[in-house]
Write an enzyme that holds these catalytic residues in place. Structure first.
Site, PDB file in Angstrom:
ATOM      1  N   GLY A  49       0.826  -1.195   0.000  1.00 18.02           N
ATOM      2  CA  GLY A  49       0.000   0.000   0.000  1.00 18.02           C
ATOM      3  C   GLY A  49       0.864   1.251   0.000  1.00 18.02           C
ATOM      4  O   GLY A  49       2.031   1.215  -0.400  1.00 18.02           O
ATOM      5  N   ARG A  50       0.304   2.354   0.487  1.00 19.80           N
ATOM      6  CA  ARG A  50       1.015   3.623   0.450  1.00 19.80           C
ATOM      7  C   ARG A  50       2.341   3.556   1.209  1.00 19.80           C
ATOM      8  O   ARG A  50       3.387   3.975   0.711  1.00 19.80           O
ATOM      9  CB  ARG A  50       0.141   4.728   1.052  1.00 19.80           C
ATOM     10  CG  ARG A  50      -1.133   5.046   0.278  1.00 19.80           C
ATOM     11  CD  ARG A  50      -1.968   6.037   1.055  1.00 19.80           C
ATOM     12  NE  ARG A  50      -3.194   6.418   0.375  1.00 19.80           N
ATOM     13  CZ  ARG A  50      -4.336   5.734   0.440  1.00 19.80           C
ATOM     14  NH1 ARG A  50      -4.391   4.624   1.152  1.00 19.80           N
ATOM     15  NH2 ARG A  50      -5.409   6.158  -0.202  1.00 19.80           N
ATOM     16  N   ILE A  51       2.296   3.041   2.446  1.00 16.95           N
ATOM     17  CA  ILE A  51       3.501   3.043   3.284  1.00 16.95           C
ATOM     18  C   ILE A  51       4.511   2.025   2.785  1.00 16.95           C
ATOM     19  O   ILE A  51       5.709   2.323   2.669  1.00 16.95           O
ATOM     20  CB  ILE A  51       3.126   2.791   4.753  1.00 16.95           C
ATOM     21  CG1 ILE A  51       2.218   3.908   5.267  1.00 16.95           C
ATOM     22  CG2 ILE A  51       4.386   2.684   5.615  1.00 16.95           C
ATOM     23  CD1 ILE A  51       1.614   3.641   6.632  1.00 16.95           C
ATOM     24  N   ARG A  58       0.741  -3.309  12.458  1.00 16.49           N
ATOM     25  CA  ARG A  58      -0.098  -3.700  13.580  1.00 16.49           C
ATOM     26  C   ARG A  58       0.567  -4.873  14.291  1.00 16.49           C
ATOM     27  O   ARG A  58       1.025  -5.825  13.657  1.00 16.49           O
ATOM     28  CB  ARG A  58      -1.512  -4.088  13.116  1.00 16.49           C
ATOM     29  CG  ARG A  58      -2.381  -2.916  12.690  1.00 16.49           C
ATOM     30  CD  ARG A  58      -2.703  -2.007  13.864  1.00 16.49           C
ATOM     31  NE  ARG A  58      -3.595  -0.903  13.510  1.00 16.49           N
ATOM     32  CZ  ARG A  58      -3.182   0.308  13.159  1.00 16.49           C
ATOM     33  NH1 ARG A  58      -1.878   0.560  13.095  1.00 16.49           N
ATOM     34  NH2 ARG A  58      -4.053   1.272  12.884  1.00 16.49           N
ATOM     35  N   GLU A 115      -0.657  -4.576  22.707  1.00 18.41           N
ATOM     36  CA  GLU A 115      -0.342  -3.178  22.984  1.00 18.41           C
ATOM     37  C   GLU A 115      -1.341  -2.543  23.961  1.00 18.41           C
ATOM     38  O   GLU A 115      -2.554  -2.762  23.829  1.00 18.41           O
ATOM     39  CB  GLU A 115      -0.357  -2.431  21.643  1.00 18.41           C
ATOM     40  CG  GLU A 115       0.228  -1.054  21.664  1.00 18.41           C
ATOM     41  CD  GLU A 115       0.369  -0.469  20.261  1.00 18.41           C
ATOM     42  OE1 GLU A 115       0.022   0.705  20.090  1.00 18.41           O
ATOM     43  OE2 GLU A 115       0.816  -1.199  19.347  1.00 18.41           O
ATOM     44  N   HIS A 165       4.879   3.000  19.584  1.00 18.54           N
ATOM     45  CA  HIS A 165       3.897   3.296  18.524  1.00 18.54           C
ATOM     46  C   HIS A 165       3.942   4.781  18.139  1.00 18.54           C
ATOM     47  O   HIS A 165       2.975   5.520  18.325  1.00 18.54           O
ATOM     48  CB  HIS A 165       2.482   2.893  18.962  1.00 18.54           C
ATOM     49  CG  HIS A 165       1.569   2.669  17.788  1.00 18.54           C
ATOM     50  ND1 HIS A 165       0.509   1.803  17.822  1.00 18.54           N
ATOM     51  CD2 HIS A 165       1.548   3.205  16.535  1.00 18.54           C
ATOM     52  CE1 HIS A 165      -0.118   1.802  16.660  1.00 18.54           C
ATOM     53  NE2 HIS A 165       0.504   2.648  15.859  1.00 18.54           N
TER      54      HIS A 165
END
Length: 301
Positions: free
Chosen positions: A135-137, A216, A245, A263
């Site tokens: 994706g974008r990242i 994630r 988390e 995070h």
């Protein structure tokens, strides 16, 4: 507010629980949420009309339930691409070159002389970058990898024209795991990706490989990760997110070949400003009867 909106800001840092959110949903028409907020069906059925998520991911929101209850859901997907990609590279470099423990060593006054064998790391030039999630990242991480003269391979259900244009190979998950010197995770959390990286997958990796996760935490089985690091199946890890988390696996805390962050993938002034603007644009569009720019369930309109 100029647009006539009545705004209430929750100032507590501790995330709200389902009871609190359901109460707010009965009181307000729009909720601006963070990734730590449990937006369940109970919350969504309490009279709310819109959930404007201030994050790219939205696994904390029951999107099918939102659609059933005709609740508009939006996110901020473009605002944090650069910051998260750069943070990913900070983790890669920190792990590959032992930056954190070398810093601690220096601060503790233990640096007495140059040592030809101290903190020997790995160069990235000429190595293989494996990306899970194009994706974008993930794509931006791949673009930066080219500056390090790394070869690219990626796994995603959908081919990436941009990564392909950079010479990346679109391969199977198994191939990425076996070939990557650096494995970078950029998948959304779904039932299919939960614990995607477990013992079986980690055993496929090179003993010299490092794994980095700024996506994630639950994508990785942390018990398996700890075992892999202790037994030398992989060389190191850099994590910004965690399976439970904000709890971190206690064994990871004592490992010198692991870099752990709280995070902070989107924690730049630029990204947080862009995220805030995107939330405002989504909310104002909805209030004015326009289609929000980043709507996730347009079928409710």
């Amino acid at each position: 507010m100029e647009r006539g909106l009545d705004v209430w800001v929750r100032e507590r840092c501790v995330p709200p629980d389902e009871d609190e959110l359901a109460g707010l949903a009965r009181e307000f028409q729009i909720l601006i949420t963070l990734l730590t907020d449990p937006v369940t069906e109970r919350v969504l059925s309490s009279g709310i009309r819109m959930v404007a998520q201030m994050a790219g991911g939205y696994d904390n929101i029951d999107l099918p339930a939102a659609t059933r209850h005709r609740v508009v859901v939006t996110n901020t997907p473009d605002a944090l691409t650069e910051s998260t990609a750069e943070l990913t590279w900070a983790l890669i470099l920190a792990v590959a070159r032992h930056i954190v423990i070398a810093d601690q060593y220096t601060r503790q006054g233990r640096f007495k002389a140059w040592d030809a064998t101290a903190f020997l790391g790995a160069e990235l030039s000429g190595k293989s970058m494996g990306i899970l999630g194009a994706g974008r990242i993930g794509t931006r991480v791949g673009e930066i990898a080219c500056a390090f003269r790394m070869s690219l391979l990626y796994y995603d259900l959908v081919p990436s024209e941009r990564l392909d244009s950079l010479g990346a190979r679109h391969v199977s998950l198994t191939e990425v795991l076996r070939e990557a010197d650096v494995l970078s995770l950029h998948l959304p959390l779904t039932p299919e990706t939960k614990a995607l990286i477990g013992e079986k997958e980690l055993r496929l990796m090179k003993p010299s490989a490092i794994i980095v996760n700024a996506a994630r935490g639950s994508i990785v089985d942390e018990d398996a990760l700890v075992k892999a690091l202790k037994e030398g199946w992989i060389a190191g890890a850099g994590f910004d997110v965690y399976e439970k988390e904000p709890k971190v696996h206690p064994d990871l805390l004592g490992m010198s070949n692991v870099v752990l962050l709280p995070h902070i993938g989107s924690a730049t002034r630029e990204a947080r400003s862009a995220m805030s603007r995107a939330v405002a644009e989504n909310v104002l569009a909805f209030v004015e009867g326009r289609r929000p720019p980043n709507i996730l369930n347009p079928e409710v309109l």
